[in-house]
Scaffold this motif. Structure first.
Motif, PDB file in Angstrom:
ATOM      1  N   VAL A 329      68.234 -50.171  -1.518  1.00  0.00           N
ATOM      2  CA  VAL A 329      67.188 -50.140  -2.547  1.00  0.00           C
ATOM      3  C   VAL A 329      67.697 -49.467  -3.814  1.00  0.00           C
ATOM      4  O   VAL A 329      67.492 -49.972  -4.935  1.00  0.00           O
ATOM      5  N   LEU A 330      68.382 -48.329  -3.677  1.00  0.00           N
ATOM      6  CA  LEU A 330      68.846 -47.603  -4.848  1.00  0.00           C
ATOM      7  C   LEU A 330      69.899 -48.382  -5.627  1.00  0.00           C
ATOM      8  O   LEU A 330      69.959 -48.296  -6.863  1.00  0.00           O
ATOM      9  N   LEU A 331      70.724 -49.147  -4.933  1.00  0.00           N
ATOM     10  CA  LEU A 331      71.744 -49.946  -5.619  1.00  0.00           C
ATOM     11  C   LEU A 331      71.145 -51.216  -6.229  1.00  0.00           C
ATOM     12  O   LEU A 331      71.294 -51.472  -7.430  1.00  0.00           O
ATOM     13  N   CYS A 332      70.466 -52.006  -5.412  1.00  0.00           N
ATOM     14  CA  CYS A 332      69.944 -53.295  -5.889  1.00  0.00           C
ATOM     15  C   CYS A 332      68.786 -53.110  -6.864  1.00  0.00           C
ATOM     16  O   CYS A 332      68.758 -53.721  -7.940  1.00  0.00           O
ATOM     17  N   ASN A 333      67.827 -52.268  -6.494  1.00  0.00           N
ATOM     18  CA  ASN A 333      66.693 -52.057  -7.387  1.00  0.00           C
ATOM     19  C   ASN A 333      67.113 -51.280  -8.632  1.00  0.00           C
ATOM     20  O   ASN A 333      66.520 -51.451  -9.697  1.00  0.00           O
ATOM     21  N   ALA A 335      69.916 -51.779 -10.196  1.00  0.00           N
ATOM     22  CA  ALA A 335      70.416 -52.832 -11.086  1.00  0.00           C
ATOM     23  C   ALA A 335      69.262 -53.623 -11.710  1.00  0.00           C
ATOM     24  O   ALA A 335      69.283 -53.965 -12.898  1.00  0.00           O
ATOM     25  N   LEU A 336      68.223 -53.909 -10.912  1.00  0.00           N
ATOM     26  CA  LEU A 336      67.057 -54.625 -11.450  1.00  0.00           C
ATOM     27  C   LEU A 336      66.326 -53.788 -12.494  1.00  0.00           C
ATOM     28  O   LEU A 336      65.847 -54.321 -13.508  1.00  0.00           O
ATOM     29  N   SER A 337      66.243 -52.485 -12.275  1.00  0.00           N
ATOM     30  CA  SER A 337      65.587 -51.603 -13.243  1.00  0.00           C
ATOM     31  C   SER A 337      66.340 -51.603 -14.565  1.00  0.00           C
ATOM     32  O   SER A 337      65.736 -51.646 -15.644  1.00  0.00           O
ATOM     33  N   ALA A 338      67.671 -51.530 -14.478  1.00  0.00           N
ATOM     34  CA  ALA A 338      68.474 -51.590 -15.702  1.00  0.00           C
ATOM     35  C   ALA A 338      68.302 -52.943 -16.389  1.00  0.00           C
ATOM     36  O   ALA A 338      68.196 -53.025 -17.629  1.00  0.00           O
ATOM     37  N   LEU A 339      68.262 -54.006 -15.601  1.00  0.00           N
ATOM     38  CA  LEU A 339      68.073 -55.342 -16.164  1.00  0.00           C
ATOM     39  C   LEU A 339      66.727 -55.460 -16.875  1.00  0.00           C
ATOM     40  O   LEU A 339      66.617 -56.102 -17.926  1.00  0.00           O
ATOM     41  N   SER A 340      65.694 -54.826 -16.313  1.00  0.00           N
ATOM     42  CA  SER A 340      64.362 -54.889 -16.930  1.00  0.00           C
ATOM     43  C   SER A 340      64.347 -54.225 -18.312  1.00  0.00           C
ATOM     44  O   SER A 340      63.541 -54.587 -19.176  1.00  0.00           O
ATOM     45  N   SER A 368      59.330 -47.768 -10.948  1.00  0.00           N
ATOM     46  CA  SER A 368      58.530 -46.921 -10.090  1.00  0.00           C
ATOM     47  C   SER A 368      59.081 -46.892  -8.663  1.00  0.00           C
ATOM     48  O   SER A 368      59.089 -45.839  -8.008  1.00  0.00           O
ATOM     49  N   LEU A 369      59.563 -48.029  -8.179  1.00  0.00           N
ATOM     50  CA  LEU A 369      60.188 -48.074  -6.857  1.00  0.00           C
ATOM     51  C   LEU A 369      61.452 -47.221  -6.835  1.00  0.00           C
ATOM     52  O   LEU A 369      61.721 -46.503  -5.854  1.00  0.00           O
ATOM     53  N   GLN A 370      62.217 -47.263  -7.920  1.00  0.00           N
ATOM     54  CA  GLN A 370      63.438 -46.462  -7.991  1.00  0.00           C
ATOM     55  C   GLN A 370      63.114 -44.966  -7.958  1.00  0.00           C
ATOM     56  O   GLN A 370      63.780 -44.184  -7.269  1.00  0.00           O
ATOM     57  N   LEU A 374      64.304 -42.258  -5.215  1.00  0.00           N
ATOM     58  CA  LEU A 374      65.066 -41.090  -5.669  1.00  0.00           C
ATOM     59  C   LEU A 374      64.376 -39.786  -5.295  1.00  0.00           C
ATOM     60  O   LEU A 374      65.017 -38.820  -4.862  1.00  0.00           O
ATOM     61  N   ASN A 375      63.056 -39.746  -5.484  1.00  0.00           N
ATOM     62  CA  ASN A 375      62.307 -38.522  -5.204  1.00  0.00           C
ATOM     63  C   ASN A 375      62.252 -38.191  -3.718  1.00  0.00           C
ATOM     64  O   ASN A 375      61.914 -37.064  -3.356  1.00  0.00           O
ATOM     65  N   ALA A 376      62.569 -39.154  -2.876  1.00  0.00           N
ATOM     66  CA  ALA A 376      62.563 -38.908  -1.431  1.00  0.00           C
ATOM     67  C   ALA A 376      63.957 -38.619  -0.889  1.00  0.00           C
ATOM     68  O   ALA A 376      64.131 -37.723  -0.061  1.00  0.00           O
TER      69      ALA A 376
END
Length: 469
Positions: A329-333, A335-340, A368-370, A374-376
């Motif tokens: 999740v941290l790697l794929c999402n 990358a998606l967060s940066a893309l957004s 928000s998912l990232q 991260l917070n967990a």
């Protein structure tokens, strides 16, 4: 098990009331700032001292929260923090001068610095590791609602009632919170730390306070001499604080937490990603209003779609992390967060409002998912004795990262702007830099084990150890 889960849910919802007040007050004051300034016969920039005082107090007192929770009990400190927040809110509402208002906001920031880290600590100690992500989703969901409602209610109160109601609405919520904490929460005591690290508190307080003030001035003041001086003082104090904390037998902040791979990677990734998210939140309204020429209301509705995406995500985080695990999740999402963020470089005058809204909605969901992951993950391998120190450490990084993100983006835009005017190219370059930082925030997790934090995400069953007969 069901009884334990029900208890943890009740605790999470009680802590959520504090998160709502904190996030509501953090966003509501900005829209009412002109009205507040007018009632004190002052200017809006001068009245922004109330915002600065709040941030300054939060940054200074967050490191102390863990020691207080261990020394006096997390329930006692959390209840006192809510009560103090209520008192400060009332004082803000009845302030007769700007000086009184600024002092009350500082008191509010001090109590807020106790509420959030100690509230998170209570949730960590009240839930099993497998239930922590779900519990924190319950906690942060009202916080997102507070962020969404803040600007809307702030404008409503300032326009049709009085800005003082912005602070008075905290009173019934706070009273409810104090009552629920008293009746439904159990006292929680951590590792007793009888001696307080005064020297460490002074060094960390000066470092964090000066860095926050210096970075904030870089973002808002045309002159950078005082801002640079504060930043240098903060950096020197930070270096001295690290030296002291390493040698102190009872440090205010536990640097040994950085020896844990998941904590170190989570803390560094969180800092970089929050920096990028704060910078994006600062640049996005400028892009929509200055470059694309949108009215403030239209821009506000589009920004609201990003917050809506964050709200929708809160219930989705636990099953996503359970299915794919933290590393994926941290790697794929990530990358998606940066893309957004990078996608926003393509926004132009010909881009339809629907396309912009959908892009911001998806981006809000991904970011928000990232944050949820991260917070967990920072707490994945932290033993109970160090949990209060971990919450203080992680919480202290948040205002620093936010201030750094806003200051960096504002400074970059100021350097690139021609004759004080921002162009579409300036915005695109800034968004590219922000997107690159967001992508870099995922880099530390490449070396993370695939099953890291599995107990926290629920990806595998908890291991049960049986004593030999």
């Amino acid at each position: 098990m069901d009884k334990l889960q029900g208890k943890s849910t009740i605790v999470a919802l009680i802590v959520a009331s504090a998160y709502f007040m904190e996030n509501f007050d953090g966003t509501v004051i900005t829209t009412a700032l002109p009205s507040i300034a007018g009632s004190f016969a002052s200017s809006a920039p001068a009245a922004s001292a109330g915002i600065t005082a709040y941030m300054f107090a939060v940054a200074i007192f967050i490191p102390v929260s863990g020691w207080l929770a261990d020394r006096y009990g997390s329930k006692t400190v959390f209840r006192a923090a809510i009560g103090l927040f209520m008192l400060a809110s009332m004082l803000c509402g009845v302030s007769a001068t700007l000086a009184e208002f600024t002092a009350a906001r500082a008191l509010q920031g001090m109590s807020g610095a106790m509420m959030l880290p100690v509230g998170r600590l209570i949730v960590l100690r009240s839930t099993s590791r497998a239930e922590y992500v779900r519990a924190m989703s319950l906690v942060t969901m009202p916080g997102v609602v507070g962020q969404i409602m803040g600007p809307l209610l702030g404008g409503f109160f300032a326009s049709y009632l009085t800005w003082r109601w912005i602070f008075f609405v905290n009173l019934p919520i706070g009273l409810l919170g104090v009552g629920l904490v008293t009746w439904l929460m159990d006292e929680q005591a951590g590792e007793v730390r009888s001696r307080f690290d005064w020297w460490g508190a002074c060094l960390v307080g000066v470092a964090v306070g000066c860095l926050i003030a210096g970075l904030s001035m870089l973002a808002s003041s045309p002159g950078i001499s005082i801002a640079a001086l504060l930043t240098v003082v903060g950096s020197v104090s930070g270096a001295l604080a690290v030296r002291h904390l390493k040698a102190c037998p009872h440090p205010l902040l536990e640097l040994r937490l950085l020896a844990k791979a998941t904590f170190a990677r989570g803390a560094s990734g969180t800092f970089l990603f929050r920096l990028a998210a704060s910078a994006f939140g600062f640049v996005l309204p400028l892009l929509l209003q200055i470059v694309l020429g949108m009215k403030p209301f239209v821009a506000g509705v589009l920004v609201f779609s990003s917050a809506l995406g964050a709200f929708v995500m809160k219930g989705s985080a636990p099953p996503i992390l359970r299915r794919f695990g933290f590393r994926s999740v941290l790697l794929c999402n990530g990358a998606l967060s940066a893309l957004s963020i990078l996608v926003c470089m393509g926004f132009g005058l010909a881009t339809s409002l629907l396309v912009i809204a959908v892009a911001l909605l998806a981006g809000g969901f991904a970011r928000s998912l990232q944050f949820a992951a991260l917070n967990a993950v920072v707490y994945a391998d932290v033993e109970p004795a160090l949990m209060s120190a971990a919450t203080s450490f992680a919480s202290m990084l948040q205002p620093l990262a936010s201030a750094a993100g806003i200051a960096a983006s504002a400074l970059l835009l100021r350097v690139m702007s021609t004759h004080g005017r921002l162009s579409a190219l300036d915005m695109r370059i800034t968004l590219f830099v922000i997107g690159a930082i967001a992508l870099g925030a995922a880099w530390p997790f490449r070396a993370m084990a695939d099953m890291a934090g599995a107990e926290l995400s629920g990806r595998q069953p908890l291991q049960r150890h049986t004593e030999p007969r």
